[in-house]
Write a protein that holds these residues in place. Structure first.
Motif, PDB file in Angstrom:
ATOM      1  N   THR A  58       1.053  -1.095  -0.006  1.00 16.99           N
ATOM      2  CA  THR A  58       0.055  -0.095  -0.467  1.00 16.99           C
ATOM      3  C   THR A  58       0.666   1.536  -0.038  1.00 16.99           C
ATOM      4  OG1 THR A  58      -0.226  -0.483   2.775  1.00 16.99           O
ATOM      5  CG2 THR A  58      -1.763  -1.112   0.952  1.00 16.99           C
ATOM      6  N   ASP A  59       1.935   1.526   0.538  1.00 18.05           N
ATOM      7  CA  ASP A  59       2.825   2.574   0.945  1.00 18.05           C
ATOM      8  C   ASP A  59       3.721   2.579  -0.715  1.00 18.05           C
ATOM      9  OD1 ASP A  59       3.208   3.006   3.412  1.00 18.05           O
ATOM     10  OD2 ASP A  59       4.325   1.661   3.830  1.00 18.05           O
ATOM     11  N   ALA A  60       3.789   1.772  -2.016  1.00 20.62           N
ATOM     12  CA  ALA A  60       4.152   1.538  -3.095  1.00 20.62           C
ATOM     13  C   ALA A  60       2.376   2.505  -4.102  1.00 20.62           C
ATOM     14  CB  ALA A  60       4.639   0.755  -3.487  1.00 20.62           C
ATOM     15  N   MET A  61       1.675   2.099  -3.731  1.00 15.08           N
ATOM     16  CA  MET A  61       0.369   2.490  -3.996  1.00 15.08           C
ATOM     17  C   MET A  61      -0.173   3.404  -3.932  1.00 15.08           C
ATOM     18  SD  MET A  61      -2.214  -0.607  -3.469  1.00 15.08           S
ATOM     19  CE  MET A  61      -3.480  -0.444  -3.319  1.00 15.08           C
ATOM     20  N   ALA A  62       0.348   4.342  -2.932  1.00 15.32           N
ATOM     21  CA  ALA A  62      -0.226   5.424  -1.643  1.00 15.32           C
ATOM     22  C   ALA A  62       1.409   6.823  -3.063  1.00 15.32           C
ATOM     23  CB  ALA A  62      -0.132   5.957  -0.764  1.00 15.32           C
ATOM     24  N   ALA A  63       1.966   6.054  -3.251  1.00 12.88           N
ATOM     25  CA  ALA A  63       3.269   6.542  -3.807  1.00 12.88           C
ATOM     26  C   ALA A  63       3.374   7.278  -5.578  1.00 12.88           C
ATOM     27  CB  ALA A  63       4.839   5.891  -3.690  1.00 12.88           C
ATOM     28  N   MET A  64       2.444   6.812  -5.811  1.00  8.58           N
ATOM     29  CA  MET A  64       2.206   7.505  -7.322  1.00  8.58           C
ATOM     30  C   MET A  64       1.164   8.723  -7.378  1.00  8.58           C
ATOM     31  SD  MET A  64       0.960   4.227  -9.012  1.00  8.58           S
ATOM     32  CE  MET A  64       0.119   5.088 -10.300  1.00  8.58           C
ATOM     33  N   TYR A  65       0.630   9.084  -5.908  1.00  8.61           N
ATOM     34  CA  TYR A  65      -0.754  10.052  -5.589  1.00  8.61           C
ATOM     35  C   TYR A  65       0.477  11.554  -5.718  1.00  8.61           C
ATOM     36  CZ  TYR A  65      -4.252   7.423  -5.930  1.00  8.61           C
ATOM     37  OH  TYR A  65      -5.241   6.777  -6.337  1.00  8.61           O
ATOM     38  N   ALA A  66       0.315  12.648  -6.240  1.00  8.56           N
ATOM     39  CA  ALA A  66       0.887  14.137  -6.025  1.00  8.56           C
ATOM     40  C   ALA A  66       0.402  14.378  -4.377  1.00  8.56           C
ATOM     41  CB  ALA A  66       0.750  14.842  -6.527  1.00  8.56           C
ATOM     42  N   PRO A  67       1.318  14.929  -3.660  1.00  6.73           N
ATOM     43  CA  PRO A  67       1.325  14.872  -2.651  1.00  6.73           C
ATOM     44  C   PRO A  67      -0.053  15.578  -1.989  1.00  6.73           C
ATOM     45  CG  PRO A  67       3.456  16.159  -3.513  1.00  6.73           C
ATOM     46  CD  PRO A  67       2.588  15.664  -4.848  1.00  6.73           C
ATOM     47  N   GLN A  68      -0.369  15.954  -2.787  1.00  4.90           N
ATOM     48  CA  GLN A  68      -2.494  16.696  -2.478  1.00  4.90           C
ATOM     49  C   GLN A  68      -3.313  15.627  -3.400  1.00  4.90           C
ATOM     50  OE1 GLN A  68      -1.660  21.032  -3.006  1.00  4.90           O
ATOM     51  NE2 GLN A  68      -0.637  20.894  -0.918  1.00  4.90           N
ATOM     52  N   GLY A  69      -2.716  14.535  -4.446  1.00  3.73           N
ATOM     53  CA  GLY A  69      -3.920  13.635  -4.695  1.00  3.73           C
ATOM     54  C   GLY A  69      -4.277  13.140  -4.019  1.00  3.73           C
ATOM     55  N   ASP A  70      -5.904  12.644  -4.884  1.00  2.00           N
ATOM     56  CA  ASP A  70      -7.191  12.344  -3.893  1.00  2.00           C
ATOM     57  C   ASP A  70      -7.490  11.131  -4.362  1.00  2.00           C
ATOM     58  OD1 ASP A  70      -8.975  13.071  -5.838  1.00  2.00           O
ATOM     59  OD2 ASP A  70      -8.851  15.180  -5.285  1.00  2.00           O
ATOM     60  N   HIS A  71      -8.316  10.271  -3.279  1.00  2.00           N
ATOM     61  CA  HIS A  71      -8.673   9.549  -4.608  1.00  2.00           C
ATOM     62  C   HIS A  71     -10.750   9.205  -3.717  1.00  2.00           C
ATOM     63  CE1 HIS A  71      -8.944   5.142  -5.467  1.00  2.00           C
ATOM     64  NE2 HIS A  71      -9.408   4.615  -4.524  1.00  2.00           N
ATOM     65  N   TYR A  72     -10.955   8.467  -4.801  1.00  2.00           N
ATOM     66  CA  TYR A  72     -12.962   8.219  -4.532  1.00  2.00           C
ATOM     67  C   TYR A  72     -12.751   6.781  -4.328  1.00  2.00           C
ATOM     68  CZ  TYR A  72     -14.995  13.035  -3.701  1.00  2.00           C
ATOM     69  OH  TYR A  72     -15.378  14.053  -2.641  1.00  2.00           O
ATOM     70  N   GLU A  73     -13.219   6.592  -3.536  1.00  2.00           N
ATOM     71  CA  GLU A  73     -13.628   4.746  -3.886  1.00  2.00           C
ATOM     72  C   GLU A  73     -14.904   5.036  -4.332  1.00  2.00           C
ATOM     73  OE1 GLU A  73     -12.329   1.419  -2.439  1.00  2.00           O
ATOM     74  OE2 GLU A  73     -11.203   2.311  -3.489  1.00  2.00           O
ATOM     75  N   PRO A  74     -15.844   3.863  -4.697  1.00  2.00           N
ATOM     76  CA  PRO A  74     -17.095   3.280  -4.779  1.00  2.00           C
ATOM     77  C   PRO A  74     -17.855   3.484  -3.861  1.00  2.00           C
ATOM     78  CG  PRO A  74     -15.654   1.810  -6.058  1.00  2.00           C
ATOM     79  CD  PRO A  74     -14.738   2.058  -4.934  1.00  2.00           C
ATOM     80  N   ASP A  75     -17.575   3.502  -2.957  1.00  2.00           N
ATOM     81  CA  ASP A  75     -18.801   3.738  -1.548  1.00  2.00           C
ATOM     82  C   ASP A  75     -18.874   5.192  -0.702  1.00  2.00           C
ATOM     83  OD1 ASP A  75     -16.376   3.683  -0.109  1.00  2.00           O
ATOM     84  OD2 ASP A  75     -17.196   2.372   1.115  1.00  2.00           O
ATOM     85  N   GLY A  76     -17.668   6.040  -2.264  1.00  2.00           N
ATOM     86  CA  GLY A  76     -18.439   7.454  -1.730  1.00  2.00           C
ATOM     87  C   GLY A  76     -16.743   7.679  -0.272  1.00  2.00           C
ATOM     88  N   SER A  77     -16.229   6.522   0.067  1.00  2.00           N
ATOM     89  CA  SER A  77     -14.988   7.269   0.795  1.00  2.00           C
ATOM     90  C   SER A  77     -14.182   8.032   0.119  1.00  2.00           C
ATOM     91  CB  SER A  77     -14.245   6.078   1.260  1.00  2.00           C
ATOM     92  OG  SER A  77     -15.208   4.811   2.200  1.00  2.00           O
ATOM     93  N   PHE A  78     -13.716   8.452   0.869  1.00  2.00           N
ATOM     94  CA  PHE A  78     -11.963   9.853  -0.023  1.00  2.00           C
ATOM     95  C   PHE A  78     -10.960   9.816   0.510  1.00  2.00           C
ATOM     96  CE2 PHE A  78     -11.405  14.944  -0.476  1.00  2.00           C
ATOM     97  CZ  PHE A  78     -11.136  14.164  -1.429  1.00  2.00           C
ATOM     98  N   ALA A  79     -10.557  10.267   0.218  1.00  2.00           N
ATOM     99  CA  ALA A  79      -9.260  10.585   0.607  1.00  2.00           C
ATOM    100  C   ALA A  79      -8.496  11.973  -0.048  1.00  2.00           C
ATOM    101  CB  ALA A  79      -8.495   9.232   0.920  1.00  2.00           C
ATOM    102  N   GLU A  80      -7.539  12.154   0.489  1.00  2.00           N
ATOM    103  CA  GLU A  80      -6.700  13.672   0.151  1.00  2.00           C
ATOM    104  C   GLU A  80      -5.211  13.795   0.696  1.00  2.00           C
ATOM    105  OE1 GLU A  80      -7.258  18.104  -1.180  1.00  2.00           O
ATOM    106  OE2 GLU A  80      -9.173  17.637   0.094  1.00  2.00           O
TER     107      GLU A  80
END
Length: 175
Positions: A58-80
Motif C-alpha cells: 500500500t505504500d507503493a500504491m500511495a507513492a504514485m499519488y501527488a502530495p495533494q492527490g485524492d482518491h474516491y472509492e465506489p462507496d464514496g469514501s474519500f482521501a485527500e
C-alpha cells in the motif's frame, strides 16, 4: 486551491491552440500526432500500481499519488493527500482486500496537455471479503483519473473508482 488549479489548467488546455498540445483531444487521433511517450509512461505507472496492489504494498500504491492527490472509492469514501490515501489503502488491504487481486486495463490516455493526462480504464477485484470473512462477488468497475507530469514523473492528482449500477429508467443492454 489545488482543485481550482487543476480546473484552470484543464480549461486553459481546452482553449489553447493545437500547436501548444502534442495532440488534439479525442478518439481516433492519428498515431503520428499523439504523445505516445506520455501515454506509454502513464500506462506503465498503472502497471506499477497493479503490481503493488497485488503484492499488497500500500505504500507503493500511495507513492504514485501527488502530495495533494485524492482518491474516491465506489462507496464514496474519500482521501485527500498522499498520507490519507496511504491510510485508506492500508486499512482496505488489512481487511477486505487482504487476499484480493486486481486486473486493471487502461482503455484510454487522453493527453490534455503534455503535462496533464485524463485516464480511463476498467478493473476487476477478486478475493474480496466482508468483515466476517465471507467472500464478496467480484468487484468490476471503471477508473478515471487525472495525472500530472512533474519533475519528470507522472503522479495521480485525482482518482475515481466506480462500480456501475443499473438505472431503473433504462432498458438493459441487449445481449
Amino acid at each position: 486551491m489545488r482543485r481550482e488549479l487543476i480546473f484552470a489548467t484543464l480549461v486553459m488546455a481546452l482553449n489553447s491552440s493545437a500547436a501548444a498540445i502534442d495532440a488534439p483531444i479525442g478518439a481516433g487521433v492519428e498515431t503520428s500526432r499523439r504523445n505516445l511517450a506520455g501515454e506509454s509512461e502513464v500506462r506503465k505507472r498503472y502497471e506499477e500500481f497493479t503490481a503493488a496492489f497485488n503484492r499488497h504494498d500500500t505504500d507503493a500504491m500511495a507513492a504514485m499519488y501527488a502530495p495533494q492527490g485524492d482518491h474516491y472509492e465506489p462507496d464514496g469514501s474519500f482521501a485527500e493527500g498522499r498520507a490519507a490515501v496511504a491510510a485508506m489503502f492500508a486499512a482496505e488491504h488489512a481487511t477486505g482486500f487482504k487476499d484480493a487481486t486486481i486486473a486493471l486495463k487502461i482503455n484510454a490516455v487522453w493527453m490534455i496537455t503534455p503535462n496533464v493526462a485524463l485516464v480511463n480504464g476498467i478493473y476487476a477485484v477478486t478475493n474480496v471479503h466482508d468483515g466476517q470473512g465471507n467472500a464478496i462477488a467480484i468487484r468490476k468497475g471503471h477508473l478515471t483519473s487525472v495525472m500530472l507530469l512533474e519533475n519528470g514523473q507522472w503522479w495521480v492528482a485525482a482518482s475515481r473508482a466506480t462500480i456501475p449500477v443499473p438505472l431503473p429508467w433504462r432498458k438493459s443492454p441487449q445481449p
